[in-house]
Design an enzyme around this catalytic site. Structure first.
Site, PDB file in Angstrom:
ATOM      1  N   ASP A 302      38.882  47.144  50.413  1.00 20.52           N
ATOM      2  CA  ASP A 302      39.583  46.283  49.914  1.00 20.52           C
ATOM      3  C   ASP A 302      38.966  44.976  49.377  1.00 20.52           C
ATOM      4  O   ASP A 302      38.755  44.930  50.127  1.00 20.52           O
ATOM      5  CB  ASP A 302      41.264  46.014  50.091  1.00 20.52           C
ATOM      6  CG  ASP A 302      41.695  46.415  48.514  1.00 20.52           C
ATOM      7  OD1 ASP A 302      41.956  45.951  47.451  1.00 20.52           O
ATOM      8  OD2 ASP A 302      43.053  47.871  48.784  1.00 20.52           O
ATOM      9  N   HIS A 372      38.915  46.538  42.997  1.00 16.68           N
ATOM     10  CA  HIS A 372      38.516  45.890  44.796  1.00 16.68           C
ATOM     11  C   HIS A 372      37.802  45.727  45.278  1.00 16.68           C
ATOM     12  O   HIS A 372      37.881  45.847  46.824  1.00 16.68           O
ATOM     13  CB  HIS A 372      40.298  46.980  45.546  1.00 16.68           C
ATOM     14  CG  HIS A 372      41.633  47.061  44.498  1.00 16.68           C
ATOM     15  ND1 HIS A 372      42.681  46.320  44.960  1.00 16.68           N
ATOM     16  CD2 HIS A 372      42.203  48.110  43.494  1.00 16.68           C
ATOM     17  CE1 HIS A 372      43.927  46.211  44.556  1.00 16.68           C
ATOM     18  NE2 HIS A 372      43.282  47.497  43.465  1.00 16.68           N
ATOM     19  N   GLU A 437      42.780  50.228  39.648  1.00 19.74           N
ATOM     20  CA  GLU A 437      43.711  49.313  39.433  1.00 19.74           C
ATOM     21  C   GLU A 437      42.202  47.764  38.878  1.00 19.74           C
ATOM     22  O   GLU A 437      41.947  46.257  39.239  1.00 19.74           O
ATOM     23  CB  GLU A 437      44.166  48.334  40.282  1.00 19.74           C
ATOM     24  CG  GLU A 437      46.106  48.641  40.506  1.00 19.74           C
ATOM     25  CD  GLU A 437      46.096  47.947  41.589  1.00 19.74           C
ATOM     26  OE1 GLU A 437      47.740  48.203  41.128  1.00 19.74           O
ATOM     27  OE2 GLU A 437      45.952  48.014  42.363  1.00 19.74           O
TER      28      GLU A 437
HETATM   29  C1  ACM Z   1      47.742  51.430  44.608  1.00 22.99           C
HETATM   30  O1  ACM Z   1      48.930  51.583  44.486  1.00 22.99           O
HETATM   31  N1  ACM Z   1      46.718  51.076  43.378  1.00 22.99           N
HETATM   32  C2  ACM Z   1      46.961  52.890  44.480  1.00 22.99           C
END
Ligand code: ACM
Length: 626
Positions: A302, A372, A437
């Site tokens: 991440d 990420h 995201e």
């Molecule tokens: C997530 O909770 N962004 C997969």
């Protein structure tokens, strides 16, 4: 103990996510002249937030460094006000987590902290709502089985493999029980006791087993090796409960017929936001096996850290795996100025894989892309478009320019090399590539990405993302691996449904939409199965809350299959998630994640019609913790 921080949050001004007020108390008899004040906080600011008392010089994820406007007199204090937060607070645990000052010589003084103070009138409390529950049958088995036909109950006998039964399978379960409950009586003996015969029967459903009890012997019938282990674990659980808790007994005669509702019964662990050692993984795998969960989703990557070994790009295991005050990755969450560092070696991974395999658990790695990716881009800086300005977008977790650029050939080359490394390390047929995201403004100011988009007729960030992911999907498919991703991988045209598995985290409606589009789906709804979400609605609750409140009862009651279309996509299972922004230690996981982890295990196993909250509340008290 020179420094202490008081903090409060209030919802004003209207239209924002509130204001954070910080007071640094100098408890010493010396003037403090910090060159920087640093803190980590779940309340976040961005470029539009107003700050008084200092000037922000670095804001990355949960980390902020400011140059203060003033010294802090002996016995006095310094006030900072941060107005217009981009992430507010709902509990005492969502404010500043760590804070320190940097002195002229570069040394740091860490502060002790008050809890975040609530606005007047806020509802306090927030304890765990986990009632004693109630059992109708004295059967200590969780997840609850499909069918119980037992009328006579008795004391638990000692059990031993019947002649010809697979002793190694008994040994694995006995060892599992011993690790989970070191002081409880062992369920199996190899020298004495009621014999347990074991037979295969392919007419049972997939992973299905049957336990037949008589006063003289027990027969376990199973469909396959996994089912054999499920049956032995069920037997060990029943004996364990009967021998260690007075509420439970052992079937004297009758039978239990059982098979899982879903083939995918998963748990995700995030080791990027906070590193968890191998020992925690082994214990978590033990708990999964005990609860008959069978997929471990390893969130290795991440923004906050790269935890997979890489020989192609060793900087991922130094720069990408290290957070510190002056490093490319700043300290985050409960880090002090020294931050933290860590990644798993190939040997560590082999240890985890071996333990998982022994217990019938497949390990799916997640190599997160294109979003990420702050740790990846920090380690391999030529993944940036040099003409793209920094900071014009900031991800929800507060990282700027953190998405691999689909206009750069280098992005594909690095992504594919890393996926090949994952393929070499992990035998499971599915590799998760993240895809969640990506900020909707990503790549808008990258000239390279924009000319690439024009050339390929891509009209949005989502369409560029889909282009990138389809290319990655082809790469994995050519190597015989299925692509898995979060549900955003269906946006902008999406990846191809026929060789994909999506993890639906945003809503039931989204899950239904994905299935209607033909995707196979695993349900991992944030509002119910994210185990870092608070368990009750009060300021004192532990955890974070962006997806809402997930009480144990609501988590248990959530029916992943309710309201979904008949196809063409399928609901393959369920998955719990231990995100580690908040859940950074085994103690915190124990406090917050149980009994909800067991609730998701039961959602994956037990038919909805056979579920019972009072029974689960009682039985889940027997479930092992970390
Ligand atoms: C997530 O909770 N962004 C997969």
């Amino acid at each position: 103990m020179t420094l202490h921080l008081s903090q409060s949050w209030s919802p004003e001004p209207e239209g924002t996510l509130g204001t954070l007020k910080l007071t640094l108390h100098n408890l010493s008899d010396q003037m403090l002249r910090p060159t920087q004040i640093c803190y980590t906080s779940l309340c976040r600011i961005d470029e539009t937030s107003e700050v008084t008392g200092g000037t922000v010089i670095r804001n990355q994820g949960s980390f902020v460094a400011l140059v203060p406007d003033a010294h802090i007199p002996a016995g006095g204090c310094l006030n900072l006000t941060l107005t217009g937060l981009i992430y507010g607070a709902r509990t005492r645990s969502q404010g500043v987590l760590t804070a320190w000052i940097v002195e002229r010589d570069g040394s740091c003084i860490e502060a002790t902290l008050d809890d975040l103070e609530a606005p007047d009138g806020t509802k306090r409390g927030g304890g765990k709502l986990w009632p004693e529950g109630q059992i109708d049958l004295p059967l200590g088995l969780l997840p609850w089985p499909s069918e119980v036909e037992v009328a006579d109950w008795a004391e638990a006998p000692q059990l031993q493999p019947a002649p010809g039964a697979p002793r190694e399978a008994f040994q694995i379960v006995a060892a599992l029980h011993r690790r989970l409950f070191p002081d409880a009586p062992a369920p199996f003996s190899f020298s004495a006791g009621r014999p347990v015969a074991v037979r295969a029967d392919a007419s049972l459903p997939a992973e299905g087993y049957r336990l037949k009890f008589t006063p003289d012997d027990i027969t376990l019938t199973h469909h396959g090796e996994a089912a054999q282990q499920h049956g032995l674990i069920a037997l060990a659980q029943i004996a364990h409960a009967a021998r260690s808790d007075g509420r439970f007994q052992f079937p004297a005669s009758g039978q239990i017929t059982d098979a899982p509702r879903f083939g995918w019964r998963g748990l995700m662990l995030d080791v990027a936001r906070n590193f968890h050692p191998v020992a925690t993984h082994l214990r978590l795998l033990d708990i999964m096996a005990w609860l008959r969960m069978n997929r471990f989703h390893w969130h290795l990557i991440d923004d906050e850290g790269w935890r997979m070994p890489s020989s192609a790009y060793p900087a991922l295991n130094t720069i990408g795996a290290t957070r510190a005050q002056d490093a490319a990755l700043a300290p985050q969450y409960r880090d002090g100025p020294g931050g933290q560092a860590g990644f798993f070696s190939a040997d560590d991974i082999a240890t985890v894989l071996q333990h998982a395999e022994t217990h019938g658990i497949n390990v799916m790695p997640e190599v997160e892309m294109p979003g990420h990716s702050a740790s990846l881009i920090a380690a391999i800086p030529d993944l940036r478009d040099p003409q793209e300005p920094n900071g014009y977008y900031r991800s929800v977790q507060g990282f700027t320019n953190n998405a691999l650029n689909p206009g750069l050939p280098r992005s594909y080359e690095v992504a594919k090399t890393l996926l090949d490394e994952a393929i070499d390390l992990f035998p499971f047929d599915t590799i998760h590539v993240g895809a969640d995201e990506v900020d909707l403004a990503a790549w808008e100011q990258s000239p390279t990405a924009q000319s690439f988009a024009a050339e390929h007729g891509l009209a949005s960030t989502h369409e560029m993302q889909a282009y990138f992911l389809r290319d990655i999907q082809g790469h994995l498919a050519a190597r015989g691996r299925r692509i898995a991703a979060w549900d955003e991988a269906a946006e902008g045209g999406g990846i191809l449904p026929d060789t994909a598995l999506l993890f639906a985290w945003r809503s039931k409606e989204k899950t239904a939409e994905l299935m209607a589009q033909g995707y196979d789906v695993v349900a991992t709804p944030g509002q119910a199965y994210y185990l870092d979400m608070i368990e009750s609605d009060g300021w004192d609750a532990c955890g974070i809350s962006w997806a809402g409140v997930s009480t144990p009862e609501a988590c248990y009651a959530y029916d992943p299959g309710d309201g979904l279309p008949d196809g063409p996509g399928r609901l393959l299972g369920v998955q719990a998630a231990i995100w580690s922004e908040y859940l950074d230690t085994t103690a915190r996981i124990n406090t917050v994640a149980f009994p909800r982890l067991a609730a998701v295990a039961e959602a994956g196993w037990t038919p909805q019609s056979a579920k019972s909250w009072p029974r689960f509340a009682a039985l889940s008290r027997l479930a092992p913790q970390l």
